[in-house]
Design a protein around this motif. Structure first.
Motif, mmCIF file in Angstrom:
data_model
loop_
_atom_site.group_PDB
_atom_site.id
_atom_site.type_symbol
_atom_site.label_atom_id
_atom_site.label_comp_id
_atom_site.label_asym_id
_atom_site.label_seq_id
_atom_site.Cartn_x
_atom_site.Cartn_y
_atom_site.Cartn_z
ATOM 1 N N ILE A 165 0.811 -1.217 0.000
ATOM 2 C CA ILE A 165 0.000 0.000 0.000
ATOM 3 C C ILE A 165 0.848 1.274 0.000
ATOM 4 N N GLY A 166 2.148 1.138 0.190
ATOM 5 C CA GLY A 166 3.019 2.307 0.150
ATOM 6 C C GLY A 166 4.464 1.875 0.071
ATOM 7 N N VAL A 167 5.300 2.679 -0.576
ATOM 8 C CA VAL A 167 6.731 2.401 -0.604
ATOM 9 C C VAL A 167 7.470 3.641 -0.098
ATOM 10 N N PHE A 168 8.653 3.393 0.447
ATOM 11 C CA PHE A 168 9.402 4.468 1.087
ATOM 12 C C PHE A 168 10.893 4.161 0.955
ATOM 13 N N PRO A 169 11.573 4.703 -0.054
ATOM 14 C CA PRO A 169 13.014 4.468 -0.189
ATOM 15 C C PRO A 169 13.802 5.289 0.830
ATOM 16 N N LEU A 170 14.545 4.609 1.677
ATOM 17 C CA LEU A 170 15.367 5.255 2.688
ATOM 18 C C LEU A 170 16.834 4.933 2.444
ATOM 19 N N TYR A 171 17.686 5.918 2.678
ATOM 20 C CA TYR A 171 19.129 5.743 2.529
ATOM 21 C C TYR A 171 19.789 5.932 3.888
ATOM 22 N N TYR A 172 20.620 4.960 4.249
ATOM 23 C CA TYR A 172 21.247 4.946 5.577
ATOM 24 C C TYR A 172 22.762 4.971 5.449
ATOM 25 N N LYS A 173 23.381 5.726 6.360
ATOM 26 C CA LYS A 173 24.845 5.759 6.395
ATOM 27 C C LYS A 173 25.299 5.951 7.832
ATOM 28 N N ARG A 174 26.333 5.206 8.192
ATOM 29 C CA ARG A 174 26.948 5.360 9.521
ATOM 30 C C ARG A 174 28.396 5.770 9.344
ATOM 31 N N ASN A 175 28.777 6.848 10.014
ATOM 32 C CA ASN A 175 30.150 7.329 9.992
ATOM 33 C C ASN A 175 30.619 7.424 11.436
ATOM 34 N N MET A 176 31.325 6.403 11.867
ATOM 35 C CA MET A 176 31.726 6.272 13.269
ATOM 36 C C MET A 176 30.465 6.265 14.147
ATOM 37 N N ALA A 177 30.325 7.253 15.034
ATOM 38 C CA ALA A 177 29.166 7.256 15.936
ATOM 39 C C ALA A 177 27.941 7.921 15.321
ATOM 40 N N PHE A 178 28.123 8.572 14.159
ATOM 41 C CA PHE A 178 27.037 9.349 13.560
ATOM 42 C C PHE A 178 26.252 8.498 12.572
ATOM 43 N N LYS A 179 24.921 8.483 12.745
ATOM 44 C CA LYS A 179 24.048 7.702 11.872
ATOM 45 C C LYS A 179 22.999 8.620 11.260
ATOM 46 N N ALA A 180 22.835 8.500 9.941
ATOM 47 C CA ALA A 180 21.908 9.388 9.234
ATOM 48 C C ALA A 180 21.025 8.591 8.287
ATOM 49 N N ILE A 181 19.798 9.060 8.129
ATOM 50 C CA ILE A 181 18.847 8.497 7.169
ATOM 51 C C ILE A 181 18.321 9.642 6.311
ATOM 52 N N PHE A 182 18.394 9.446 5.003
ATOM 53 C CA PHE A 182 17.931 10.461 4.061
ATOM 54 C C PHE A 182 16.995 9.840 3.026
ATOM 55 N N SER A 183 16.140 10.686 2.482
ATOM 56 C CA SER A 183 15.322 10.336 1.316
ATOM 57 C C SER A 183 14.929 11.650 0.623
ATOM 58 N N PRO A 184 15.710 12.115 -0.335
ATOM 59 C CA PRO A 184 16.895 11.517 -0.958
ATOM 60 C C PRO A 184 18.171 11.904 -0.223
#
Length: 331
Positions: free
Chosen positions: A54-73
């Protein structure tokens, strides 16, 4: 409802084709090319009700040492907006059902995001999907952004007559006859010109590489197009478009003398092309800077809204400030 990673390209792309909100930026291969060049890991999330997507959601994940981020786009992808895509069923629901439907989708996605404990989350939603309240209720900051859209359901004469009088006069000048907008597959000139323009302003060109653009345009030659603008034999600039469901002026770069009206020519020429090919909406991205809006409103567009929804902890705020100060600036 449950969130699962979609593994099947055909299921994903068929959903994007059928949804009124899906764009070429949401297509499977486009997302995979972004993953390849961004250094982020793509999570093609699907929200399922039983066996029904019923829905799609492309998420992009990256971890740089202790820092974690999620973006779209993700940053530097050049994608104006991405975020979630609702099924075609959504638009046909009554308002109470829409709200239940959307609340459940966003709640499920939020729970999935929280599993990663990210320091920074940034999501840019598709244009004209206005109900972002479930994100606010999940403690996201919501910032509106704007685009212009010209509706093409009228005939060309009516569209032309809606233009500002001085624009019609500019497009009727004899110099316009010497302008040519030429389709091309040569991305190198476009990339180098754009990069040079950014460097002249002390900025880093916010696109991964020329190879990234070449891959995108190679995979989607019927939906991503590149055009060069010539005045006689002189190259004045270039424009790229997204031609899928709606006609979108995407990335461009021009340096045109004021008396030639090349930017006006580009938009009018492509409006006619989009109309001829049966598009119903012609989008001019970016209606957030006052000086640029003055030019774009000459075409009598309608204002549309999209949103950036963001959530960040202390480390996320620090990373954002560092990025704005040092990463976006050249040198």
């Amino acid at each position: 409802m449950v969130v699962e990673i979609v593994q099947d390209k055909e299921i994903w792309d068929r959903f994007i084709d059928e949804s009124p909100y899906g764009l070429i930026f949401h297509k499977w291969e486009f997302l995979k090319i972004v993953e390849k060049y961004s250094g982020y890991t793509l999570y093609p999330c699907g929200v399922f009700r039983g066996d029904i997507l019923i829905g799609v959601f492309p998420l992009y994940y990256k971890r740089n040492m202790a820092f974690k981020a999620i973006f779209s786009p993700p940053p530097q992808s050049g994608i104006p907006y991405l975020g979630f895509v609702m099924s075609s069923e959504y638009n046909g629901l009554k308002q109470d059902k829409k709200e239940v439907f959307l609340n459940q989708v966003v709640d499920e996605i939020n729970d999935y995001i929280e599993l990663a404990s990210p320091n920074y989350v940034s999501i840019s939603t598709v244009s004209n999907f206005i109900d972002i309240r479930p994100f606010k209720w999940n403690n996201f900051e919501v910032v509106p952004n704007y685009n212009y859209v010209i509706h093409l359901d009228e005939d060309l004469d009516s569209i032309w007559n809606g233009f500002k009088k001085n624009l019609r006069k500019q497009l009727s000048r004899p110099e316009i006859l010497d302008l040519r907008l030429v389709p091309s597959e040569d991305m190198s000139l476009f990339y180098n010109l754009a990069k040079q323009r950014y460097e002249e302003q002390g900025l880093t060109y916010p696109i991964y590489s020329i190879e990234y653009l070449e891959d995108l345009f190679r995979v989607y030659p019927n939906h991503l197009r590149l055009y060069y603008l010539y005045y006689g034999d002189d190259l004045l600039g270039s424009i790229t478009t997204q031609e899928y469901k709606r006609y979108i002026l995407w990335m461009g770069n021009t340096r045109i003398p004021d008396n030639i009206f090349g930017n006006e020519y580009i938009i009018w020429h492509l409006i006619q092309k989009a109309k001829e090919e049966g598009y119903l909406n012609f989008e001019i991205t970016g209606a957030n800077k006052k000086n640029l809006c003055q030019f774009k409103t000459k075409f009598n567009p309608t204002l549309e809204i999209c949103y950036n929804v963001c959530r960040k902890d202390t480390l996320g705020k620090l990373a954002e400030t560092t990025y704005q100060k040092f990463v976006r600036k050249a040198g």
